[in-house]
Design a protein around this motif. Structure first.
Motif, short mmCIF file in Angstrom:
data_model
loop_
_atom_site.label_atom_id
_atom_site.label_comp_id
_atom_site.label_asym_id
_atom_site.label_seq_id
_atom_site.Cartn_x
_atom_site.Cartn_y
_atom_site.Cartn_z
N GLY A 153 16.90 -65.92 -39.88
CA GLY A 153 16.04 -66.26 -41.02
C GLY A 153 15.14 -65.10 -41.41
O GLY A 153 14.96 -64.82 -42.60
N SER A 154 14.58 -64.41 -40.42
CA SER A 154 13.73 -63.26 -40.71
C SER A 154 14.53 -62.12 -41.32
O SER A 154 14.06 -61.45 -42.25
CB SER A 154 13.05 -62.77 -39.42
OG SER A 154 12.22 -63.79 -38.91
N ALA A 155 15.74 -61.91 -40.82
CA ALA A 155 16.60 -60.84 -41.36
C ALA A 155 16.95 -61.10 -42.82
O ALA A 155 17.10 -60.16 -43.60
CB ALA A 155 17.87 -60.71 -40.52
N ILE A 156 17.07 -62.36 -43.20
CA ILE A 156 17.36 -62.70 -44.60
C ILE A 156 16.09 -62.67 -45.44
O ILE A 156 16.09 -62.24 -46.59
CB ILE A 156 18.05 -64.07 -44.68
CG1 ILE A 156 19.44 -63.99 -44.04
CG2 ILE A 156 18.13 -64.57 -46.10
CD1 ILE A 156 20.10 -65.33 -43.83
N LEU A 157 14.97 -63.10 -44.85
CA LEU A 157 13.72 -63.21 -45.58
C LEU A 157 13.11 -61.85 -45.92
O LEU A 157 12.61 -61.65 -47.03
CB LEU A 157 12.72 -64.05 -44.78
CG LEU A 157 11.34 -64.25 -45.40
CD1 LEU A 157 11.48 -65.09 -46.67
CD2 LEU A 157 10.42 -64.93 -44.42
N PHE A 158 13.13 -60.91 -44.98
CA PHE A 158 12.46 -59.63 -45.21
C PHE A 158 13.02 -58.85 -46.39
O PHE A 158 12.24 -58.37 -47.23
CB PHE A 158 12.47 -58.77 -43.93
CG PHE A 158 11.48 -59.24 -42.91
CD1 PHE A 158 10.20 -59.65 -43.26
CD2 PHE A 158 11.83 -59.29 -41.57
CE1 PHE A 158 9.30 -60.09 -42.32
CE2 PHE A 158 10.94 -59.74 -40.62
CZ PHE A 158 9.66 -60.14 -40.99
N PRO A 159 14.33 -58.70 -46.56
CA PRO A 159 14.82 -58.00 -47.76
C PRO A 159 14.46 -58.72 -49.05
O PRO A 159 14.16 -58.07 -50.07
CB PRO A 159 16.34 -57.96 -47.58
CG PRO A 159 16.57 -58.18 -46.12
CD PRO A 159 15.41 -58.98 -45.64
N MET A 160 14.46 -60.07 -49.02
CA MET A 160 14.09 -60.81 -50.22
C MET A 160 12.61 -60.59 -50.55
O MET A 160 12.26 -60.42 -51.72
CB MET A 160 14.38 -62.30 -50.03
CG MET A 160 15.86 -62.60 -50.03
SD MET A 160 16.39 -64.32 -49.78
CE MET A 160 14.97 -65.31 -49.72
N ALA A 161 11.76 -60.60 -49.54
CA ALA A 161 10.32 -60.37 -49.75
C ALA A 161 10.09 -58.94 -50.25
O ALA A 161 9.27 -58.72 -51.13
CB ALA A 161 9.57 -60.61 -48.45
N TRP A 162 10.81 -57.98 -49.69
CA TRP A 162 10.68 -56.59 -50.12
C TRP A 162 11.10 -56.46 -51.58
O TRP A 162 10.43 -55.82 -52.38
CB TRP A 162 11.52 -55.68 -49.22
CG TRP A 162 11.49 -54.25 -49.68
CD1 TRP A 162 10.51 -53.34 -49.44
CD2 TRP A 162 12.49 -53.59 -50.47
NE1 TRP A 162 10.83 -52.15 -50.02
CE2 TRP A 162 12.04 -52.28 -50.66
CE3 TRP A 162 13.69 -54.00 -51.01
CZ2 TRP A 162 12.77 -51.36 -51.40
CZ3 TRP A 162 14.42 -53.07 -51.74
CH2 TRP A 162 13.96 -51.77 -51.93
N ALA A 163 12.24 -57.06 -51.94
CA ALA A 163 12.73 -56.99 -53.32
C ALA A 163 11.75 -57.65 -54.27
O ALA A 163 11.51 -57.15 -55.38
CB ALA A 163 14.10 -57.64 -53.43
N ALA A 164 11.15 -58.75 -53.87
CA ALA A 164 10.17 -59.42 -54.72
C ALA A 164 8.92 -58.57 -54.91
O ALA A 164 8.33 -58.56 -55.98
CB ALA A 164 9.80 -60.78 -54.12
N ALA A 165 8.53 -57.85 -53.85
CA ALA A 165 7.33 -57.01 -53.94
C ALA A 165 7.58 -55.76 -54.78
O ALA A 165 6.69 -55.30 -55.50
CB ALA A 165 6.88 -56.60 -52.54
N VAL A 166 8.77 -55.21 -54.71
CA VAL A 166 9.08 -53.98 -55.41
C VAL A 166 9.40 -54.25 -56.89
O VAL A 166 9.05 -53.47 -57.77
CB VAL A 166 10.27 -53.26 -54.73
CG1 VAL A 166 10.76 -52.09 -55.56
CG2 VAL A 166 9.85 -52.79 -53.35
N LEU A 167 10.11 -55.33 -57.15
CA LEU A 167 10.54 -55.60 -58.53
C LEU A 167 9.49 -56.26 -59.30
O LEU A 167 8.75 -56.76 -59.65
CB LEU A 167 11.81 -56.44 -58.54
CG LEU A 167 12.98 -55.78 -57.82
CD1 LEU A 167 14.17 -56.72 -57.77
CD2 LEU A 167 13.40 -54.50 -58.52
#
Length: 170
Positions: free
Chosen positions: A156-170
């Motif tokens: 779950g963390s491995a899936i969540l971190f890229p999504m959170a990063w993409a949300a923060a960057v975009l």
């Protein structure tokens, strides 16, 4: 028969079906894991050992099977979000007790279905996040259960971190 009862009966039937599937899945996985822990590698030897564990009614194999069966029951209930509620949910469910005021008890009868299952869904969602690393499954369980809890939290963390990063960057 009461026609207004059909939706709840259909939901109960679906729960029982998926509970049975999950129960047997974990039962066979547990006996397979037990055979592998004992060092068996050949498919016929594993199959024979699994059958022995599942059919023996006395001795160590019976105790092993009871343990595996308990885990299978827990996973089956978990798979349909019907596992044992935690202390907060149990506290909320006490409103249904006969000693509660009538108005509170009446409200609880209508709200109870909307407390237990959603709280189980919320708890399982938290287990699939970084919070999963500090939850009971990781800190208190051992062996297979702990490994599964760690796997849920890591995946779950491995899936969540890229999504959170993409949300923060975009």
């Amino acid at each position: 028969k009461n026609p207004f009862n059909y939706p709840s009966r259909a939901l109960e039937a679906a729960d029982e079906f998926f509970r049975a599937v999950a129960y047997h899945q974990e039962l066979y996985a547990g006996t397979y894991a037990q055979a592998r822990r004992e060092g068996l590698t050949k498919p016929d030897a594993i199959k024979t050992r699994m059958a022995d564990v599942m059919t023996t009614t006395t001795g160590d194999d019976a105790k092993t099977f009871e343990t595996i069966q308990g885990r299978a029951r827990t996973l089956a209930a978990r798979s349909v979000f019907q596992e044992e509620a935690g202390p907060i949910v149990n506290w909320l469910l006490k409103a249904k007790a006969p000693t509660s005021p009538r108005s509170l008890r009446t409200a609880a009868l209508f709200l109870t279905p909307f407390i237990k299952t959603p709280s189980a869904i919320l708890r399982q969602g938290a287990e699939w996040s970084p919070l999963g690393f500090i939850m009971k499954g990781v800190t208190k369980d051992t062996g297979r259960e702990q490994a599964q809890a760690l796997g849920r939290a890591a995946m779950g963390s491995a899936i969540l971190f890229p999504m959170a990063w993409a949300a923060a960057v975009l």
